[in-house]
Structure formats: C-alpha cells, structure tokens
Enzyme design. Sequence first.
Site, short mmCIF file in Angstrom:
data_model
loop_
_atom_site.label_atom_id
_atom_site.label_comp_id
_atom_site.label_asym_id
_atom_site.label_seq_id
_atom_site.Cartn_x
_atom_site.Cartn_y
_atom_site.Cartn_z
N SER A 85 0.84 -1.20 0.00
CA SER A 85 0.00 0.00 0.00
C SER A 85 0.87 1.24 0.00
CB SER A 85 -0.91 0.02 1.23
OG SER A 85 -0.21 0.49 2.37
N ASP A 86 0.34 2.34 -0.48
CA ASP A 86 1.01 3.61 -0.27
C ASP A 86 0.82 4.01 1.19
OD1 ASP A 86 2.38 5.99 -0.68
OD2 ASP A 86 1.33 6.47 -2.53
N HIS A 87 1.51 5.06 1.59
CA HIS A 87 1.60 5.47 2.99
C HIS A 87 0.22 5.72 3.61
CE1 HIS A 87 2.89 7.75 6.51
NE2 HIS A 87 4.14 7.40 6.27
N GLY A 88 -0.16 4.88 4.55
CA GLY A 88 -1.40 5.08 5.29
C GLY A 88 -2.66 4.84 4.49
N ALA A 89 -2.56 4.20 3.33
CA ALA A 89 -3.71 4.10 2.42
C ALA A 89 -4.84 3.25 2.98
CB ALA A 89 -3.26 3.54 1.07
#
Length: 763
Positions: free
Chosen positions: A281-285
Amino acid sequence: MTARLALGLCAVLLSPGARAAPDPALLNDKPAFIADLMSQMTLDEKIGQLRLISIGPDMPREKIAGEIAAGRIGGTFNSVVHADNRMMQDAARKSRLRIPLFFAYDVVHGHRTIFPIGLGLASSWDMGAIERAARVSAIEAAADSLDMTFAPMVDISRDPRWGRTSEGFGEDPYLVSRIAQATVKGYQGPSPARADSIMASVKHFALYGAVEGGRDYNVVDMSPLRMYQDYLPPYRAAIDAGAGGVMVALNSINGIPASANTWLLQDLLRKDWGFRGVAVSDHGAITELVRHGVARDGREAARLAIRAGVDMSMADTLYLQELPGLVKSGEVNVAEIDRSVRNVLGAKYDMGLFHDPYLRIGAAVDDPPDLYAEGRMHRADARELARKALVLLENRNQALPLARTAAVALVGPLADSPLDMMGSWSAAGKGQSSITLRQGMEEAMRGKGRLLYARGANVTDDPRVVDYLNFLNWDRKEVFQDPRPPADMIAEAVGLAGQADVIVAAVGESRGMSHESSSRTRLDIPASQRSLLHALKATGKPLVLVLMNGRPLDLQWESANADALLETWYSGTEGGHAIADVLFGDYNPAGKLPISFPRSIGQIPTYYNHPRVGRPFVEGKPGNYTSQYFEEKNGPLYPFGYGLSYTDFTVSDISLSSTRMERGGRLAARATVANIGQRPGETVVQLYLRDETASVVRPVKELRDFRRVSLAPGESRVIQFDIGEEDLKFFNARLEHVAEPGEFEVQIGLDSRAVRSQRFELR
C-alpha cells in the site's frame, strides 16, 4: 559456499526451541522453501510479515527491536544507515523463525548521486543512459544496505498542475513504457538477489497521474477504453520487465479506492498480467479507506484491503490490530492471509535475503566512514545524463552558446541553490554535494571572462506559499528568503546587468513547488521572478533564461522576450556543470520534451496524442464551429518531442518498402536525416503512426519508435523503422487488443508537430 553465506543460512534455518526450518535442501526450491516455512508460522507471525513500518523519531530503537524480535514487522523504509539496519536485522534473527527483514526507500532518480528528475531523464530519450542511472542508483542504494526502491514512478501525466508530474516520465504511453523497462532492468540488474541490485516496486498502481483537476490524492473517473489504451501500459511494461513489487495508489478509480479494488489487484494485476510479486500500500492508504467513505471503521478497512490483494500495509497498524479478529470471526479466510504472506516471503527470497540476511548490510568493520566520500559518488555518470536531459526551447540570433571571455550577469533565486538543483524525492542526496549553476559557470569561466552574480528576487514573495514550502521541506530548516525589499534586489541585478555583455537568469520553481501534495492553480513563474525578468528585459541586454522546474510552465512572455530559453528541469548533483557545458558550447543540447507545454493553463489538458474529433481545428483555416479556444492560438507552445540544437537537421521524405502490409507481415519506413549546420550534434528521430479508420475513435497520432542519432556537420544517415502488425494494435470497445485492416499514415520527424508522412494499407 562462502563462510559468510554459510553463516547466513544458519541464521535463517536454525531456530532454538523449534525444529530446523525449513530443511536446507529446500533453499534452492523457492515454492517448497516458502511452503515449509509457512507451515510453521503462527497466525500472528504471518500477520507480522504484512507490516511495513516507517523508521522515524517517533519509533525508538528499543521499541523497534522489540517489535521485530516478536515477529510483528516484515520490512521497513526510510532507514539508510548500516548500523541501524544491522541492528534491526539482528533483532529479526532473534525472532522465533528468524525471518529476515527487507529495507526499502524512495530511490527515484538517484541515491547519493542525484540524477535529473523523471521529466529530465525522459527528455534524454536515451534508454541506455536511463538504465545506467538506475543501475548506479541501485549500486549506491545497495551499498547503503537497501533492498528495495519504490520506483519507477510511471504514472502518465497530462495535467501539469499535478505536483508529482516532476517524478514521472511525461504524457506518452510508449515512451513511458520504454523508460519503465529500462529503469526496472537497471535497478534489478541480472537478478534482484545480487548484492549490487535492489528490487523495483513500480508505482502508483494505478492511474494516479489522472487525478481530477491535477489535485493530488483526488479521484480518477475514466473509461476502461482510455485506461487500457493510455494509462495502464507503463505499469504492464514494468511488470513484464520483472519488477518484483507494486505500490498501490492512494486514489480511487471509478468509485473504488485502489487499495480496496479487487478488480485492479486481483483480476487485472495477477490474473490477466500474471504478476507474482508483492503489492504494497502507499503510505497510510488502508486507514484512508475510512475517509474515502468505503469502510465504516479500521476493521472494515483492513478486511477490504487484504481481500482486495494489498499484501503489505505501509505505515499503518490496521493489519496488526484487526486481522487476528477478522480471521477469528471468519470475515477473512486464513487462505487470504497466506496468499499475501507467500508474496512477501517470495519477494524476500527473490532479494536473496533467505540466502544471506546481511547481503547488502555487510559487516560492521566494512561500514564506510563517510557515506558521501567522492570515491562513492558517480559524478561522471550524473554529468553525462544531466547534459542529455537539457532541452533548448529558444535560441534567437545564436544567443547561445556564450563566449567564455564575455562578462556575464548571472541572476535569479535558483542560480546558487544546491538543494533546489536536486529536485524532489532526492533520496539520500545532500545539498553540499550538488554543483549549482553559479559554481558550474565560475569553473567554466575561470581565468577568462567575468561572472557577476546577484540573487535578484526570491523564488516567491507570497507568504502563504513560503509557509507551505517550509512545512513541506522537512529536510531543510527553511526556504531561504532574502529579507531585502524586492525593489532593492531587482535594482542590484539591473546594475550588474549594465556591466555585462549578456544576462543569464535562473528562474522557475523551488523543488518544493513540484512535489507530492504541491498541486498548483497556475503555471506561470511566480510574480517575484516575473518582475525581475521584466526589469532585466528593459536593460536591452541579451537575455538567456535557464529554467528550473518540475512541470510544464506557462512561458508565453518568456518565449516571446528571451533571446534563449534552456529547460533544465532539476538536473541533479552535477547539474551546474552540465548546464554550464551547454551554455558555453562544450556540449550541444539534444534533449526533447516528453510532455507538451501549454500556452496557458486554460488549454489543459494539452497532449499530442489526443483523440480525433468530428470538427477538428485546422491551423490557417477559419476556426468557427471547430474544436478550439478563440482567445489565443491553438495547440501547445512547445509540442511533445520538441527540442532545438546548436546545429540544424533536416528530414527527407519517407520511402516505404511496400504500400501494403499483409497480416503478420512487416514493412520498412526510411528517411534520411542530415546535419546541415556547422557543429556536430545529436537529435532524436521519431516515428508516429495514425490509424485512419477504426471501430473506435483513435488518436491523431501515436509514438511508436525513435532513434537518438549523432551526426557530424554535413553528414547524413538513412534511418529505418521496421513496422509490424503489433505496432498497429489498439484496444477496441470490447477491450480486445487488435489491429484492424485499413489505411495507416506513417509520420517521421524531429518532434510530434513537424513531420513527413506516407501511407500504407493493412490488408
């Protein structure tokens, strides 16, 4: 087997208090090795492998070590120090099954040695040089104990308001796909398991460059036809080239966030494309699924993401917190957990970490005392590629190259800014390693002419923008603002200009203005710098503009008033030397634009391969009731593929080996390119195709091949492009990849606008 490798094997395979796991005989059989290891893992240990944490000041070393030893972390990012990564790998060896960690970072356009930003790399149109930049980046990153990079960034960008335009490779699916292949090959080398290679994780999957309004993190609403034809090919190219990872985007796609999108991550990525790597995942997605409004709470967000196919949760604790309960309740199957764990362990296996957890960390006695020692830098590579990346947009009355014996007034807030020279996402690069334009010109002119310097203006005097840039640029204390009144700064610059033969003004955007979360509502050069340029123009002295920016800008005034205009993007560690090489004629510029420059923000989107329409505007003909803007000239200010040289090139008419192509056949298109000027130089010969009639609306033209060629004065060369049925294929309304019979136009030229043409028929 070396002693170091044997120690690595023992570290992984032997675990006190548990049976030897797995059998050493299985180590060279990836599926059997991973299956045996997973058979011994508890559910908590499996979930721990799905956690990717960010290393920062809020994570004390003791806490990190404890989490790792407890089996609750699978990988980290943002740590590039040998001692720190060794400490964390040591902690992994203390976990029950001693599964190694991997260490990742955003190595986007260099690691210690910084190369030009993505748009600069693409402007070279030189796949060998781009692959070399990625290879150097991998060598340096691996030497700093890193195993994976979150790159290449291959999002197609057709709205330059988007700040992350700077990271990507432009607007064209074919060019970006070629670069995606070259960068993956460079990062991973012959194998991502080699000590001098790192695993590529292509991003942002998918369609992130098409966010509505060019506003970061915004929605994407797109027809499947456009998706398949224009935006998906570069991701597919990176995966076909062997990228071991995929970073899942933050945006939604047709109403479903990418990190909860089963069609995207399962049906398309894994079933249709055959991807077998790890999806991160991208950051905090995953947490953001709640704010997207598709999950009512963190528990539902975790369920949606794991079931969709997000293997690792970046900087997000929801998998750790929620997956055990979701499995217990039956809302998530163990098989779904196992699928992701298998992908994570498979990536670690492919990185070579099960054979040697310290493959890239090495021993403490070998840690370099100085990470930025000149012997560890690759300056020659950086200078060469930076020169190839520069695009000459204007050169009236041969204002360039400059004479070394001249008196030159160098002005502008970006003329002596080492941090801005590196651009956004400059990894472990340090400003003190950068050569600024001022330094480069001083070296080039030493003992000959005179270089006079004045700042002239701040990048911007808008306090809102300054406050934002200070917040964004966490790696420097402040955005430098000269406290003097703007009028005094301009007066100083004008005074120096009066003593000079020529003015060189370095203007554009600070790197924070072309960055993640740095979308803009206008594309002109900030007002503080425009005032400076108007004052410099009024002196009557020749005016050369050196642009530093991470997106196409509105340059109508600059184009009309500058004697020369050189697009340098953010050119990296050796940028000052490279720009000086071009300014003084030691290198003849040959860069070509990978993205169109609009005349104004009202023209967006402006891209060369737009679909045909029923009422097209035709230059030179009455425009009423055609597809146009009536307030200004239509078409881009500078088209895709455009770039000048200090010499002149011509392209002859096209000759075809046949005017008919049978199914499965090929034909050759030839044109003669000649250097009719007085200097040796390079240019990029470009092949475009146009499908005259099809079952769906097709683009006005599409790039299908190119050659970067070098010619001496008076030299000519026949360039041949081989065209096959595969080059004619497109996605039809049923999303079938087909070539339909009919007439096609072949175009060959030195940019997308100035071309020669010929036709053939596919039977």
